[in-house]
Design an enzyme around this catalytic site. Structure first.
Site, PDB file in Angstrom:
ATOM      1  N   GLY A   1       7.079  -1.990   5.722  1.00  0.00           N
ATOM      2  CA  GLY A   1       8.474  -2.415   5.627  1.00  0.00           C
ATOM      3  C   GLY A   1       9.447  -1.533   6.369  1.00  0.00           C
TER       4      GLY A   1
ATOM      5  CB  CYS B   1       1.072   5.664  11.659  1.00  0.00           C
ATOM      6  SG  CYS B   1       1.699   7.218  11.169  1.00  0.00           S
TER       7      CYS B   1
ATOM      8  CB  CYS C   1       3.490  -2.176  13.551  1.00  0.00           C
ATOM      9  SG  CYS C   1       3.522  -1.782  11.794  1.00  0.00           S
TER      10      CYS C   1
ATOM     11  CB  CYS D   1       7.630  -5.137   8.333  1.00  0.00           C
ATOM     12  SG  CYS D   1       8.982  -4.241   9.142  1.00  0.00           S
TER      13      CYS D   1
ATOM     14  CG  ASN E   1      -3.522   5.248  13.753  1.00  0.00           C
ATOM     15  OD1 ASN E   1      -4.436   6.016  14.016  1.00  0.00           O
ATOM     16  ND2 ASN E   1      -2.343   5.673  13.318  1.00  0.00           N
TER      17      ASN E   1
ATOM     18  CB  CYS F   1       2.995   7.453   3.336  1.00  0.00           C
ATOM     19  SG  CYS F   1       3.486   6.196   4.500  1.00  0.00           S
TER      20      CYS F   1
ATOM     21  CD  GLU G   1      -2.882  -1.193   2.332  1.00  0.00           C
ATOM     22  OE1 GLU G   1      -4.051  -1.483   2.052  1.00  0.00           O
ATOM     23  OE2 GLU G   1      -2.522  -0.925   3.480  1.00  0.00           O
TER      24      GLU G   1
ATOM     25  CB  CYS H   1       6.971  -2.934  15.833  1.00  0.00           C
ATOM     26  SG  CYS H   1       8.640  -2.448  15.342  1.00  0.00           S
TER      27      CYS H   1
ATOM     28  CB  SER I   1      10.281   6.225   9.097  1.00  0.00           C
ATOM     29  OG  SER I   1       9.879   5.891  10.404  1.00  0.00           O
TER      30      SER I   1
ATOM     31  CB  SER J   1      10.072   3.709  15.092  1.00  0.00           C
ATOM     32  OG  SER J   1       9.612   4.129  13.839  1.00  0.00           O
ATOM     33  CG  LEU J   2      12.992   6.330  21.317  1.00  0.00           C
ATOM     34  CD1 LEU J   2      14.258   5.551  20.989  1.00  0.00           C
ATOM     35  CD2 LEU J   2      13.364   7.722  21.841  1.00  0.00           C
ATOM     36  CG  HIS J   3       7.445   3.455  19.075  1.00  0.00           C
ATOM     37  ND1 HIS J   3       6.592   4.449  18.681  1.00  0.00           N
ATOM     38  CD2 HIS J   3       7.902   2.894  17.925  1.00  0.00           C
ATOM     39  CE1 HIS J   3       6.513   4.473  17.357  1.00  0.00           C
ATOM     40  NE2 HIS J   3       7.313   3.551  16.882  1.00  0.00           N
TER      41      HIS J   3
HETATM   42  N1  SAH Z   1       9.798   0.459   9.605  1.00  0.00           N
HETATM   43  C1  SAH Z   1       9.783   1.887   9.677  1.00  0.00           C
HETATM   44  C2  SAH Z   1       8.522   2.499   9.042  1.00  0.00           C
HETATM   45  C3  SAH Z   1       7.317   2.090   9.802  1.00  0.00           C
HETATM   46  S1  SAH Z   1       5.792   2.951   9.766  1.00  0.00           S
HETATM   47  C4  SAH Z   1       9.869   2.313  11.125  1.00  0.00           C
HETATM   48  O1  SAH Z   1       9.775   1.453  11.998  1.00  0.00           O
HETATM   49  O2  SAH Z   1      10.069   3.489  11.390  1.00  0.00           O
HETATM   50  C5  SAH Z   1       5.974   4.544  10.355  1.00  0.00           C
HETATM   51  C6  SAH Z   1       5.673   4.774  11.830  1.00  0.00           C
HETATM   52  O3  SAH Z   1       4.389   4.310  12.269  1.00  0.00           O
HETATM   53  C7  SAH Z   1       6.686   4.099  12.726  1.00  0.00           C
HETATM   54  O4  SAH Z   1       7.120   5.005  13.694  1.00  0.00           O
HETATM   55  C8  SAH Z   1       5.870   3.023  13.363  1.00  0.00           C
HETATM   56  O5  SAH Z   1       6.442   2.585  14.574  1.00  0.00           O
HETATM   57  C9  SAH Z   1       4.548   3.704  13.532  1.00  0.00           C
HETATM   58  N2  SAH Z   1       3.442   2.788  13.792  1.00  0.00           N
HETATM   59  C10 SAH Z   1       3.386   1.467  13.511  1.00  0.00           C
HETATM   60  N3  SAH Z   1       2.213   0.950  13.909  1.00  0.00           N
HETATM   61  C11 SAH Z   1       1.502   1.953  14.439  1.00  0.00           C
HETATM   62  C12 SAH Z   1       0.188   2.041  14.975  1.00  0.00           C
HETATM   63  N4  SAH Z   1      -0.630   0.985  15.001  1.00  0.00           N
HETATM   64  N5  SAH Z   1      -0.228   3.247  15.425  1.00  0.00           N
HETATM   65  C13 SAH Z   1       0.580   4.322  15.341  1.00  0.00           C
HETATM   66  N6  SAH Z   1       1.815   4.293  14.831  1.00  0.00           N
HETATM   67  C14 SAH Z   1       2.276   3.133  14.376  1.00  0.00           C
END
Ligand code: SAH
Length: 372
Positions: free
Chosen positions: A173, A347, A131, A124, A304, A117, A104, A128, A205, A227-229
């Site tokens: 990915g 996202c 995700c 992937c 999300n 995007c 997508e 995570c 990213s 993507s720290l989180h």
């Molecule tokens: N693999 C890359 C791109 C991923 S998508 C990465 O990890 O950065 C882009 C962003 O969306 C990343 O920061 C990812 O962690 C975040 N993301 C993934 N799932 C999500 C969700 N369900 N809700 C909000 N953000 C999310």
């Protein structure tokens, strides 16, 4: 759609697809035809700046060369199998990449920007836990034509009145796990003869592949989002399993090195707000300790949801308090506005159609995470 895709590929068997070839590769292609290398620049301009769909209209190229190109080469894009528009103007395409799989890409219009995007892999392998893409598993890397094809097909669908201003590798990915194909795409996006975007308008990213972040600073200085989180390793190990291989301190060191090469530019740290998981004031303070006085800004992403997830999004009040705490401790932070939720284009909601090849090889998803 299926039969169109089949007939298109049947007609192009044996012809070389010129989409995604680097300037050097195109120069070699023309040299092999006995042509001058500057033909490469002409072709790049037609494909990426004037959005030519075939060789016919390339009027500064001689008719005989155009006819020859039509016999031996193509400008083939992946096929769109679904095209959905959100009430907020976000638009999502499902793109066939063969083998029954699809990825997508999402167009996000804003008052001063037109962002696309894009996806870099079918699925992937980062796994995570919050995700949707990660939960589907991994099939394969996209090649440069499949990645750049998303940009070209979106541009064609949007028409000449919309010029894409920003490209973000935030679709499906992990772009730095597909370094070999992503770098040529970035070169074409930022090449003045091709797409001609400024480096700060292309964002990669990453979940935190440290060796590739270090390499990226030598190869291309595009904007970097990480993507720290989580602000501690114990939690990040659970949310972003690559942290077990490259923990936070090592990741941040690579980020600060990257920022030095960017000449005063900041790294964006993405932080999905997960209710009762990473959203306390203590978490905000720990995050501020890591990022204060550094070239960093934080992008808080409302989580999300997707079918089957065990996580929920933090409340608006909690997100506001978290954001304020960061500001009070000297860290710039914003809360990302969610777009395209009604068409599952936000996202982490991108899923496409992926055949996971990793589960059968490594056993359960859990063991895959442990191996990653
Ligand atoms: N693999 C890359 C791109 C991923 S998508 C990465 O990890 O950065 C882009 C962003 O969306 C990343 O920061 C990812 O962690 C975040 N993301 C993934 N799932 C999500 C969700 N369900 N809700 C909000 N953000 C999310």
């Amino acid at each position: 759609m299926q039969s169109n895709a089949l007939s298109a590929s049947a007609a192009t068997v044996g012809r070389r697809n010129l989409i995604g070839l680097s300037t050097k590769e195109l120069e070699a292609f023309f040299r092999d035809l006995g042509e001058k290398p500057f033909r490469a620049r002409q072709l790049l301009a037609w494909v990426y700046r004037r959005h030519a769909v075939d060789f016919d209209g390339m009027t500064d190229i001689s008719l005989s060369l155009r006819q020859r190109l039509a016999q031996i080469a193509t400008l083939e894009l992946p096929t769109v199998v679904a095209d959905r528009c959100s009430a907020d103007g976000t638009r999502k395409w499902l793109v066939d990449i063969g083998g029954g799989q699809a990825v997508e890409c999402v167009y996000i219009p804003e008052p001063n920007r037109a962002t696309l995007c894009i996806s870099s892999q079918a699925g992937c392998a980062m796994d995570c836990s919050f995700c949707a893409t990660g939960q589907q598993g991994f099939n394969r890397n996209l090649d440069a034509a499949e990645i750049l094809g998303q940009v070209l097909l979106a541009q064609r669908a949007l028409g000449p009145d919309v010029a894409l201003t920003n490209i973000v590798f935030m679709g499906m990915g992990e772009p730095l796990a597909n370094y070999r194909n992503v770098i040529p795409v970035v070169s074409l996006l930022t090449d003045d003869y091709a797409f001609g975007l400024s480096r700060r308008r292309v964002t990669i990213s990453t979940a935190g592949l440290v060796p590739q972040i270090r390499k990226l600073s030598e190869d291309c200085n595009v904007a970097l989002a990480v993507s720290l989180h989580a602000a501690n390793d114990q939690l990040r190990d659970q949310l972003v399993p690559i942290n077990r291989r490259h923990p936070i301190a090592e990741l941040l060191e690579a980020c600060w090195h990257y920022a030095q090469c960017l000449a005063s530019r900041q790294i964006t740290f993405e932080y999905a707000m997960l209710r009762d998981v990473n959203d306390s004031i203590a978490d905000a303070r720990a995050l501020a300790r890591l990022l204060r006085d550094r070239p960093a800004k934080v992008n808080l992403i409302p989580f999300n949801p997707f079918p089957g997830t065990r996580y929920a999004c933090s409340s608006a009040d909690v997100m506001d308090a978290f954001c304020t705490e960061l500001w009070n401790r000297g860290v710039v932070a914003t809360i990302r506005r969610t777009r395209g939720e009604d068409i599952a284009a936000a996202c982490g909601q991108l899923a496409g159609q992926i055949r996971d090849r990793t589960i059968s090889r490594l056993g359960s998803k859990h063991s895959r995470a442990a191996h990653s």
